[in-house]
Design a protein around this motif. Structure first.
Motif, PDB file in Angstrom:
ATOM      1  N   GLY A 113     -27.404  28.750  -8.533  1.00 59.74           N
ATOM      2  CA  GLY A 113     -28.806  29.000  -8.231  1.00 59.74           C
ATOM      3  C   GLY A 113     -29.489  29.901  -9.231  1.00 59.74           C
ATOM      4  N   VAL A 114     -28.713  30.639 -10.028  1.00 57.01           N
ATOM      5  CA  VAL A 114     -29.297  31.471 -11.087  1.00 57.01           C
ATOM      6  C   VAL A 114     -30.029  30.602 -12.100  1.00 57.01           C
ATOM      7  N   GLY A 115     -29.472  29.437 -12.392  1.00 55.43           N
ATOM      8  CA  GLY A 115     -30.066  28.585 -13.413  1.00 55.43           C
ATOM      9  C   GLY A 115     -31.193  27.720 -12.906  1.00 55.43           C
ATOM     10  N   ASN A 116     -31.165  27.380 -11.618  1.00 51.75           N
ATOM     11  CA  ASN A 116     -32.205  26.499 -11.082  1.00 51.75           C
ATOM     12  C   ASN A 116     -32.374  26.777  -9.592  1.00 51.75           C
ATOM     13  N   PRO A 117     -33.567  27.212  -9.170  1.00 58.47           N
ATOM     14  CA  PRO A 117     -33.763  27.538  -7.756  1.00 58.47           C
ATOM     15  C   PRO A 117     -33.648  26.324  -6.841  1.00 58.47           C
ATOM     16  N   ARG A 118     -33.799  25.111  -7.379  1.00 58.67           N
ATOM     17  CA  ARG A 118     -33.670  23.917  -6.536  1.00 58.67           C
ATOM     18  C   ARG A 118     -32.262  23.790  -5.973  1.00 58.67           C
ATOM     19  N   LEU A 119     -31.270  24.390  -6.695  1.00 59.19           N
ATOM     20  CA  LEU A 119     -29.902  24.332  -6.223  1.00 59.19           C
ATOM     21  C   LEU A 119     -29.641  25.308  -5.087  1.00 59.19           C
ATOM     22  N   VAL A 120     -30.507  26.326  -4.938  1.00 59.36           N
ATOM     23  CA  VAL A 120     -30.324  27.294  -3.857  1.00 59.36           C
ATOM     24  C   VAL A 120     -30.406  26.595  -2.512  1.00 59.36           C
ATOM     25  N   GLY A 121     -31.356  25.686  -2.376  1.00 59.33           N
ATOM     26  CA  GLY A 121     -31.512  24.987  -1.113  1.00 59.33           C
ATOM     27  C   GLY A 121     -30.362  24.058  -0.790  1.00 59.33           C
ATOM     28  N   LEU A 122     -29.614  23.623  -1.810  1.00 64.43           N
ATOM     29  CA  LEU A 122     -28.501  22.701  -1.601  1.00 64.43           C
ATOM     30  C   LEU A 122     -27.159  23.405  -1.552  1.00 64.43           C
ATOM     31  N   ALA A 123     -27.127  24.718  -1.810  1.00 61.83           N
ATOM     32  CA  ALA A 123     -25.854  25.428  -1.936  1.00 61.83           C
ATOM     33  C   ALA A 123     -25.011  25.304  -0.679  1.00 61.83           C
ATOM     34  N   SER A 124     -25.607  25.584   0.488  1.00 57.07           N
ATOM     35  CA  SER A 124     -24.834  25.513   1.737  1.00 57.07           C
ATOM     36  C   SER A 124     -24.333  24.100   1.993  1.00 57.07           C
ATOM     37  N   ALA A 125     -25.162  23.096   1.715  1.00 60.52           N
ATOM     38  CA  ALA A 125     -24.749  21.711   1.924  1.00 60.52           C
ATOM     39  C   ALA A 125     -23.564  21.356   1.019  1.00 60.52           C
ATOM     40  N   PHE A 126     -23.629  21.741  -0.246  1.00 64.04           N
ATOM     41  CA  PHE A 126     -22.531  21.460  -1.169  1.00 64.04           C
ATOM     42  C   PHE A 126     -21.234  22.113  -0.681  1.00 64.04           C
ATOM     43  N   GLN A 127     -21.329  23.363  -0.267  1.00 63.37           N
ATOM     44  CA  GLN A 127     -20.124  24.056   0.206  1.00 63.37           C
ATOM     45  C   GLN A 127     -19.537  23.375   1.442  1.00 63.37           C
ATOM     46  N   LEU A 128     -20.407  22.903   2.324  1.00 66.93           N
ATOM     47  CA  LEU A 128     -19.934  22.256   3.542  1.00 66.93           C
ATOM     48  C   LEU A 128     -19.190  20.956   3.248  1.00 66.93           C
ATOM     49  N   PHE A 129     -19.622  20.224   2.244  1.00 67.01           N
ATOM     50  CA  PHE A 129     -18.931  18.973   1.909  1.00 67.01           C
ATOM     51  C   PHE A 129     -17.508  19.263   1.435  1.00 67.01           C
ATOM     52  N   TYR A 130     -17.339  20.293   0.620  1.00 68.17           N
ATOM     53  CA  TYR A 130     -15.984  20.638   0.188  1.00 68.17           C
ATOM     54  C   TYR A 130     -15.173  21.141   1.375  1.00 68.17           C
ATOM     55  N   ILE A 131     -15.780  21.965   2.221  1.00 67.56           N
ATOM     56  CA  ILE A 131     -15.069  22.538   3.370  1.00 67.56           C
ATOM     57  C   ILE A 131     -14.518  21.435   4.269  1.00 67.56           C
ATOM     58  N   LEU A 132     -15.330  20.462   4.607  1.00 72.33           N
ATOM     59  CA  LEU A 132     -14.892  19.396   5.499  1.00 72.33           C
ATOM     60  C   LEU A 132     -13.735  18.608   4.896  1.00 72.33           C
ATOM     61  N   ALA A 133     -13.846  18.303   3.607  1.00 71.25           N
ATOM     62  CA  ALA A 133     -12.827  17.459   2.971  1.00 71.25           C
ATOM     63  C   ALA A 133     -11.524  18.203   2.705  1.00 71.25           C
ATOM     64  N   SER A 134     -11.558  19.541   2.649  1.00 75.87           N
ATOM     65  CA  SER A 134     -10.381  20.298   2.233  1.00 75.87           C
ATOM     66  C   SER A 134      -9.403  20.568   3.370  1.00 75.87           C
ATOM     67  N   PHE A 135      -9.708  20.111   4.571  1.00 71.29           N
ATOM     68  CA  PHE A 135      -8.827  20.344   5.709  1.00 71.29           C
ATOM     69  C   PHE A 135      -7.953  19.111   5.980  1.00 71.29           C
ATOM     70  N   PRO A 136      -6.761  19.334   6.545  1.00 73.46           N
ATOM     71  CA  PRO A 136      -5.910  18.212   6.928  1.00 73.46           C
ATOM     72  C   PRO A 136      -6.633  17.329   7.943  1.00 73.46           C
ATOM     73  N   PRO A 137      -6.230  16.061   8.050  1.00 70.93           N
ATOM     74  CA  PRO A 137      -5.031  15.501   7.419  1.00 70.93           C
ATOM     75  C   PRO A 137      -5.248  15.165   5.941  1.00 70.93           C
ATOM     76  N   TYR A 138      -4.153  15.330   5.171  1.00 70.64           N
ATOM     77  CA  TYR A 138      -4.187  14.998   3.752  1.00 70.64           C
ATOM     78  C   TYR A 138      -4.028  13.487   3.613  1.00 70.64           C
ATOM     79  N   GLN A 139      -5.156  12.818   3.418  1.00 68.41           N
ATOM     80  CA  GLN A 139      -5.170  11.355   3.366  1.00 68.41           C
ATOM     81  C   GLN A 139      -6.049  10.878   2.206  1.00 68.41           C
ATOM     82  N   PRO A 140      -5.540  10.955   0.973  1.00 68.70           N
ATOM     83  CA  PRO A 140      -6.342  10.497  -0.171  1.00 68.70           C
ATOM     84  C   PRO A 140      -6.778   9.047  -0.041  1.00 68.70           C
ATOM     85  N   GLY A 141      -6.017   8.268   0.735  1.00 63.82           N
ATOM     86  CA  GLY A 141      -6.373   6.863   0.882  1.00 63.82           C
ATOM     87  C   GLY A 141      -7.672   6.645   1.637  1.00 63.82           C
TER      88      GLY A 141
END
Length: 720
Positions: A113-141
């Protein structure tokens, strides 16, 4: 009682219609996505990621601009969303790998967000996508299903942003700048009339101009709207705002120094009218489709004013007041021209390389990557409030991920969601966010548990899903954080009742996860920079003011021929300005101790904000060494600069150490300053007299900004 409270909110909140329209839009999109994926395609993975994509990008994200711009941002963000889901899915095999990824993702996304304020509004959403995917079950398929569900949701939401009840568009920064230009231009016209006819009234134009310019402060604009990006266009908008403040300050000084008797056809009045016309036209140049502003009339007016000033040795000695007014008018015209050139750069044009102002806009010729790198490096500093916030969040989320993995929690991502919800930039704000998060979750979980204990039919939950969606997105947004958290908990229960068979124990799991996440968020808020931006603001402001005082000293020594070009000193002020503006924006968003008597940080920081634009204007018209052969003038300017340097230092010490600043005596005006050496003016070179007048009146303007600060209490502490 809830219904009465909701009706009261609807009556008193101006944005209630927008909140309900957004809730209806999200409800429709979320229902279509969930039903199509869960019951149409028969995939719980598609349904989970599809619904989560709507919630993350529609509820947690804050996007600027009209509906078409928000839709475009959502579509452009999809590759980043895919990358985060892929990274989280591949790191889910190990708790420590997922936590390490969370540390990196949490910091990078927040710090971006330091480089572009438009990313500030998306920061929480981006973090949530990683959070959801990083939990088991580990199923790359299942990656194709995960990516497909999110893509379906984001594309459908982008279309709905444009087609279904689009949100009203707030006033943009460019529109605020256009309004401010109109207000300043009106004040310039009135000031020109006053110079030629003292009987002319200003009819409140001064107050309207100050109000319009005050709306340009970065802290008074939402982060996603403020022009704080590193790109050339946003930098040009900030340059335009600074130039407009200088125009207004010079016009105010000129109006205060108007002669007691009318002076027909005064050169300064003609120049002011040309500045007003150019400023008004340049402001409208920021509107889409407007033609570029023509600088010919202003340049011609400046040329005529320079030829008439100072006009000869005899006049220099006889009409000091006229010299001061002409010098102020020319400085005003210089800032008005900077504003006009800045509007051209802000709409994507590049300044002419031969223009005298091209150096001020050198960033317009730089590659975007260079500008972003500079801005990121400026914030990679020990006293950067944004750096502190990003590190605090990244560490808290990583710790929460480790805790959820070690405890083997079934719905561990709720722990991180709670941490993200509770954690704020200061301990005070974290404490305030804790109560509604915990209490709301408990209320929602109790209600959900009772309902699930009584009803065990998934069909019922499928039917009531739209109702819980509209309540969570609409009523929750209107009733406040506590009800929002409670209704969101009910929504999650309704959703997972259709995805799993845990029954009423799901509510118990929700309470445990949220309590754990809240504890981690509170501990991080207390342990890592708990005072938020308060201390950083004091330290950054102190360094900024000290650098400003040093720059003033270097500039005076340069025009006297006793030092090299003061470019490095001015650049140091500009670099520190980035940090102090960032700290101030975060400070304004935080809660503070109401028992303390606050100081006006707007006034404190304006003492430094006048240095850079004024210095650049001064050095364009008065190059280094221009007063090298006038020792009497050197004594006068060095004495003034010494007092200013001392005043900046005293103010910096007051800000840093939480004490009252020593009062600054009101500065003498330009005429009084020159009257001290009036006998020397008759034999002086006219060009040297002009340089002396312009440098002296610039120093007087800086002294005036310092003299406005007379705090009767310590500058600021705001313990948090």
């Amino acid at each position: 009682m809830v219904g009465t409270s909701l009706l009261d909110r609807l009556r008193h909140r101006q944005d209630s219609r927008a909140v309900l329209g957004r809730a209806a839009r999200l409800t429709l999109v979320a229902s279509v996505v969930f039903y199509a994926c869960r019951y149409g395609a028969g995939s719980s993975v598609l349904a989970t990621y599809g619904l989560f994509g709507v919630v993350a990008t529609g509820s947690f994200a804050r996007l600027p601009g009209p509906a078409s711009q928000r839709a475009r941002i959502l579509l452009l963000a999809l590759p980043v969303v895919w990358a985060l889901i892929v990274a989280g899915s591949l790191l889910a095999w190990s708790t420590w790998a997922a936590a390490g990824g969370m540390l990196v993702v949490g910091f990078v996304v927040a710090f971006a967000g330091v480089g572009n304020p438009r990313l500030v509004g998306l920061a929480s959403a981006f973090q949530l996508f990683y959070i959801l995917a990083s939990f088991p079950p580990y199923q790359p398929g299942t990656l194709p299903q995960r990516l497909g569900g999110v893509t379906f949701a984001v594309v459908l939401l982008a279309a709905a942003e444009v087609l279904l009840w689009p949100d009203p568009v707030p006033v943009s920064y460019r529109q605020r700048l256009t309004r401010a230009a109109d207000g300043v231009a009106a004040f310039l016209d009135d000031t020109a009339d006053t110079l030629t006819d003292r009987a002319c009234g200003r009819d409140g134009s001064r107050e309207r101009a100050y109000d319009a310019v005050a709306a340009l402060d970065l802290a008074r604009n939402p982060p996603e709207w403020a022009p704080t990006a590193a790109g050339a266009q946003d930098r040009a908008l900030r340059t335009c705002a600074a130039a407009l403040r200088e125009v207004l300050a010079e016009a105010d000084r000129l109006a205060a120094d108007a002669p007691p008797e009318p002076i027909p056809d005064l050169d300064a009045a003609r120049l002011l009218r040309a500045c007003a016309a150019t400023t008004r036209a340049a402001g409208r140049d920021l509107s889409p489709g407007a033609p570029p502003v023509d600088l010919g009339d202003l340049d011609a007016a400046i040329g005529r004013a320079e030829m008439a000033y100072p006009g000869g040795v005899g006049r220099a000695a006889a009409d000091v007041a006229r010299l001061c007014r002409d010098a102020t008018a020319l400085a005003l015209a210089d800032s008005a021209r900077v504003f006009a050139v800045g509007t051209r750069v802000a709409v994507g044009a590049r300044p002419d390389g031969g223009d005298a102002y091209a150096g001020l806009f050198e960033y317009a010729h730089r590659r975007p990557w260079t500008l972003y790198r500079r801005q990121f490096l400026s914030h990679l500093a020990p006293r950067s409030a944004h750096l502190h916030s990003s590190l605090r969040l990244a560490v808290a989320l990583a710790v929460a991920r480790v805790a959820a993995g070690v405890l083997n929690l079934t719905h561990g991502f709720w722990v991180l969601l709670a941490t993200l919800t509770v954690l704020r930039t200061s301990a005070v704000d974290t404490r305030v966010a804790l109560r509604p998060a915990v209490l709301g979750t408990v209320v929602g979980a109790v209600v959900s548990g009772l309902v699930m204990f009584a009803v065990d039919d998934p069909v019922v939950y499928a039917v009531v899903l739209p109702i819980t969606l509209i309540l969570a997105f609409g009523a929750g947004g209107l009733l406040g954080p506590l009800w929002q958290q409670a209704l969101f908990t009910v929504l999650l229960t309704v959703v997972f009742a259709q995805l799993s068979s845990e029954g009423w124990r799901l509510a118990e799991t929700r309470i445990v996860d949220v309590l754990l996440g809240a504890v981690i968020g509170v501990l991080a808020g207390v342990a890592l920079w708990p005072r938020g931006a308060s201390r950083d603001l004091r330290r950054n402001a102190a360094g900024y003011l000290l650098a400003s005082g040093n720059a003033v000293d270097r500039i005076v020594e340069a025009v006297l021929g006793a030092a090299a070009h003061p470019g490095p000193a001015v650049e140091d002020v500009r670099r520190r300005m980035i940090l102090v503006d960032s700290s101030y924006c975060q400070f304004r968003s935080e809660r503070h101790d109401p028992g303390r008597q606050p100081v006006s940080w707007d006034v404190v920081l304006s003492a430094g904000h006048h240095v850079v634009p004024g210095a650049e204007s001064l050095l364009r018209r008065n190059p280094p060494g221009c007063l090298a052969d006038w020792p009497e003038a050197a004594a006068l300017l060095r004495d003034t600069a010494r007092h200013l340097h001392s005043a900046y230092g005293d103010l910096a010490g007051a800000v840093a150490n939480d004490r009252a600043a020593a009062p600054m005596p009101a500065p003498s005006d330009c005429v009084d300053g020159l009257n001290r050496i009036r006998p020397l003016l008759g034999a002086a070179d006219p060009a040297s007299v002009r340089h002396l007048v312009e440098v002296d009146r610039w120093l007087a303007g800086l002294a005036s900004s310092l003299a406005r600060m007379r705090p009767s209490a310590p500058v600021e502490s705001h313990q948090g």
